[in-house]
Design an enzyme around this catalytic site. Structure first.
Site, PDB file in Angstrom:
ATOM      1  CG  ASP A 147     120.447  38.163 -27.761  1.00  0.00           C
ATOM      2  OD1 ASP A 147     120.588  39.418 -27.829  1.00  0.00           O
ATOM      3  OD2 ASP A 147     119.283  37.489 -27.818  1.00  0.00           O
ATOM      4  NE  ARG A 197     120.863  44.885 -27.126  1.00  0.00           N
ATOM      5  CZ  ARG A 197     120.292  43.902 -28.096  1.00  0.00           C
ATOM      6  NH1 ARG A 197     120.347  42.752 -27.766  1.00  0.00           N
ATOM      7  NH2 ARG A 197     119.590  44.318 -28.971  1.00  0.00           N
TER       8      ARG A 197
HETATM    9  P1  FDA Z   1     118.547  44.955 -12.020  1.00  0.00           P
HETATM   10  O1  FDA Z   1     118.327  43.361 -12.432  1.00  0.00           O
HETATM   11  O2  FDA Z   1     119.433  45.410 -11.284  1.00  0.00           O
HETATM   12  O3  FDA Z   1     117.222  45.323 -12.137  1.00  0.00           O
HETATM   13  C1  FDA Z   1     117.136  46.796 -11.886  1.00  0.00           C
HETATM   14  C2  FDA Z   1     115.778  47.316 -11.882  1.00  0.00           C
HETATM   15  O4  FDA Z   1     114.919  47.034 -12.900  1.00  0.00           O
HETATM   16  C3  FDA Z   1     114.866  46.326 -10.868  1.00  0.00           C
HETATM   17  O5  FDA Z   1     114.801  46.906  -9.640  1.00  0.00           O
HETATM   18  C4  FDA Z   1     113.499  46.487 -11.538  1.00  0.00           C
HETATM   19  O6  FDA Z   1     112.621  47.555 -11.062  1.00  0.00           O
HETATM   20  C5  FDA Z   1     113.552  46.286 -12.822  1.00  0.00           C
HETATM   21  N1  FDA Z   1     113.613  44.972 -13.247  1.00  0.00           N
HETATM   22  C6  FDA Z   1     114.981  44.208 -13.916  1.00  0.00           C
HETATM   23  N2  FDA Z   1     114.698  43.128 -14.232  1.00  0.00           N
HETATM   24  C7  FDA Z   1     113.196  43.012 -14.336  1.00  0.00           C
HETATM   25  C8  FDA Z   1     112.530  42.064 -14.452  1.00  0.00           C
HETATM   26  N3  FDA Z   1     112.884  40.788 -15.130  1.00  0.00           N
HETATM   27  N4  FDA Z   1     111.170  42.243 -14.224  1.00  0.00           N
HETATM   28  C9  FDA Z   1     110.773  43.501 -13.863  1.00  0.00           C
HETATM   29  N5  FDA Z   1     111.547  44.400 -13.340  1.00  0.00           N
HETATM   30  C10 FDA Z   1     112.852  44.183 -13.267  1.00  0.00           C
HETATM   31  N6  FDA Z   1     121.347  39.094 -20.642  1.00  0.00           N
HETATM   32  C11 FDA Z   1     122.290  38.311 -21.230  1.00  0.00           C
HETATM   33  O7  FDA Z   1     122.844  37.383 -20.315  1.00  0.00           O
HETATM   34  N7  FDA Z   1     122.477  38.286 -22.665  1.00  0.00           N
HETATM   35  C12 FDA Z   1     121.858  38.916 -23.311  1.00  0.00           C
HETATM   36  O8  FDA Z   1     122.162  38.937 -24.674  1.00  0.00           O
HETATM   37  C13 FDA Z   1     120.825  40.128 -22.837  1.00  0.00           C
HETATM   38  N8  FDA Z   1     120.283  40.889 -23.690  1.00  0.00           N
HETATM   39  C14 FDA Z   1     119.610  41.980 -23.125  1.00  0.00           C
HETATM   40  C15 FDA Z   1     119.006  42.966 -24.037  1.00  0.00           C
HETATM   41  C16 FDA Z   1     118.285  44.093 -23.389  1.00  0.00           C
HETATM   42  C17 FDA Z   1     117.801  44.968 -24.252  1.00  0.00           C
HETATM   43  C18 FDA Z   1     118.208  43.954 -22.077  1.00  0.00           C
HETATM   44  C19 FDA Z   1     117.369  45.130 -21.327  1.00  0.00           C
HETATM   45  C20 FDA Z   1     118.558  42.959 -21.171  1.00  0.00           C
HETATM   46  C21 FDA Z   1     119.348  41.939 -21.642  1.00  0.00           C
HETATM   47  N9  FDA Z   1     119.904  40.955 -20.979  1.00  0.00           N
HETATM   48  C22 FDA Z   1     120.621  40.009 -21.391  1.00  0.00           C
HETATM   49  C23 FDA Z   1     119.419  40.704 -19.522  1.00  0.00           C
HETATM   50  C24 FDA Z   1     120.311  41.535 -18.619  1.00  0.00           C
HETATM   51  O9  FDA Z   1     121.601  40.880 -18.568  1.00  0.00           O
HETATM   52  C25 FDA Z   1     120.004  41.733 -17.119  1.00  0.00           C
HETATM   53  O10 FDA Z   1     119.422  40.269 -16.604  1.00  0.00           O
HETATM   54  C26 FDA Z   1     118.495  42.132 -17.080  1.00  0.00           C
HETATM   55  O11 FDA Z   1     118.423  43.426 -17.977  1.00  0.00           O
HETATM   56  C27 FDA Z   1     118.211  42.763 -15.517  1.00  0.00           C
HETATM   57  O12 FDA Z   1     119.219  43.703 -15.254  1.00  0.00           O
HETATM   58  P2  FDA Z   1     119.243  45.378 -14.998  1.00  0.00           P
HETATM   59  O13 FDA Z   1     120.295  45.825 -15.553  1.00  0.00           O
HETATM   60  O14 FDA Z   1     117.752  45.667 -15.457  1.00  0.00           O
HETATM   61  O15 FDA Z   1     119.238  45.298 -13.419  1.00  0.00           O
END
Ligand code: FDA
Length: 319
Positions: A147, A197
């Protein structure tokens, strides 16, 4: 409202995620724990294995994370290693491990939980602890991905990941699109054929090192993703963002890349996860478990105003 959330509430929640006193208060509240279950399906190994079985039965892959971060004691880091070995042994009893190609089962590790921040030899301790976990994963046919934590750890994390990839070329590394450096890191890792990732990033980072505007982060994500699909590695698209998910098929076809996967967090956009898996895509779900859920949970609250509103409603429904 969006501005208030992004500029005031989000930083406040992320700051609170590091306050020990608040963690202890949250831990004592049975109500908080019920809300936490949406994102963290259990405290125990048995609970997480039950969830893993159900997700695998629905055709999704797994990356399980034993929660914990920023350990300040070598014994706590050793406890974390033991917990991962127990998790891997439990996963290894299933018959869907794989030694060639895509491995359905994976664990995700935070190096700060393995001793990275220890005053004495933190980097070396974390490397050796991670190596022990990788060896067990290799023996049972699972993958490990490292991570990404806050930006002060990025150099150390990439250095440890690079050392591990010498012996475990399948090791995955997380990169955060909000960091200005990440475009270059993507190019470097893609040229090595690494599993990467790509996520947006979940910490409160200064503008000197990170894009802070939502649209800028999405732009950076799409530029970085392009580099990963153009390179020779294995892109892991870790996002729930519809705009990012929609961009993937065109990138895959432009670069003739058919080895990649979508990744989402447990409890978020479950229907979309199922839809992607049902249409023949590789989808991996990040499944955290354990009692140290406070930091992870607060980062999920900080990602979305609706989550905070859901939490506040659950709290006020009681009174
Ligand atoms: P964004 O936050 O713009 O969300 C897009 C849409 O997704 C939202 O409009 C909503 O519909 C949905 N959504 C997003 N987050 C949601 C939530 N919490 N609850 C409900 N709906 C939600 N970060 C990091 O700093 N270090 C790491 O090692 C990881 N590892 C990691 C692994 C995996 C498999 C994932 C999916 C994510 C991570 N992250 C992470 C977290 C990542 O950095 C980020 O904070 C979240 O994925 C939210 O970003 P999105 O790309 O989903 O877009």
């Amino acid at each position: 409202m969006a501005g208030l959330f992004a500029h005031t509430l989000r930083p406040a929640l992320l700051a609170a995620s590091r306050v020990e006193r608040l963690r202890r208060a949250a831990d004592r509240s049975a109500l908080t724990r019920r809300v936490v279950r949406r994102f963290v399906p259990g405290d125990s190994l048995d609970e997480v294995v039950e969830v893993v079985v159900a997700l695998r039965d629905s055709g999704r892959y797994i990356s399980s994370d034993y929660l914990g971060e920023n350990v300040t004691d070598a014994d706590d880091a050793a406890d974390t290693v033991r917990a991962y070995l127990g998790l891997l042994d439990a996963l290894g009893r299933r018959d869907d491990c794989a030694f060639d190609g895509v491995r359905p089962l994976e664990v995700s590790v935070k190096l700060s939980a393995l001793g990275q921040a220890l005053d004495r030899d933190g980097q070396k301790v974390a490397l050796e602890n991670a190596r022990t976990i990788c060896e067990r994963a290799q023996a049972i046919g699972a993958w490990v991905t490292v991570d990404a934590e806050d930006h002060t750890t990025t150099d150390s994390t990439l250095s440890i990941s690079g050392d591990l990839r010498v012996d475990f070329p399948w090791l995955g590394t997380v990169l955060q699109a909000y960091l200005r450096r990440t475009h270059g890191d993507c190019a470097e890792l893609a040229s090595q054929g690494a599993r990467v990732r790509l996520c947006k990033g979940a910490y409160d980072e200064p503008a000197s090192v990170a894009y802070r505007d939502t649209a800028d982060v999405t732009d950076s994500y799409l530029r970085c993703l392009r580099v990963l699909f153009a390179g020779g590695g294995y892109p892991m698209v870790a996002s729930h963002d519809p705009a990012i998910i929609a961009a993937v098929p065109a990138l895959a076809s432009e670069f003739g890349c058919d080895a990649y996967e979508y990744q989402m967090l447990y409890g978020i956009r479950d229907a979309e996860q199922r839809r992607l898996a049902a249409t023949g895509n590789a989808v991996r779900v990040y499944v955290p478990f354990g009692t140290q859920w406070y930091g992870y949970f607060m980062r999920r609250l900080a990602e979305r105003p609706a989550n905070l509103a859901f939490f506040v409603r659950a709290l006020s429904a009681r009174t």
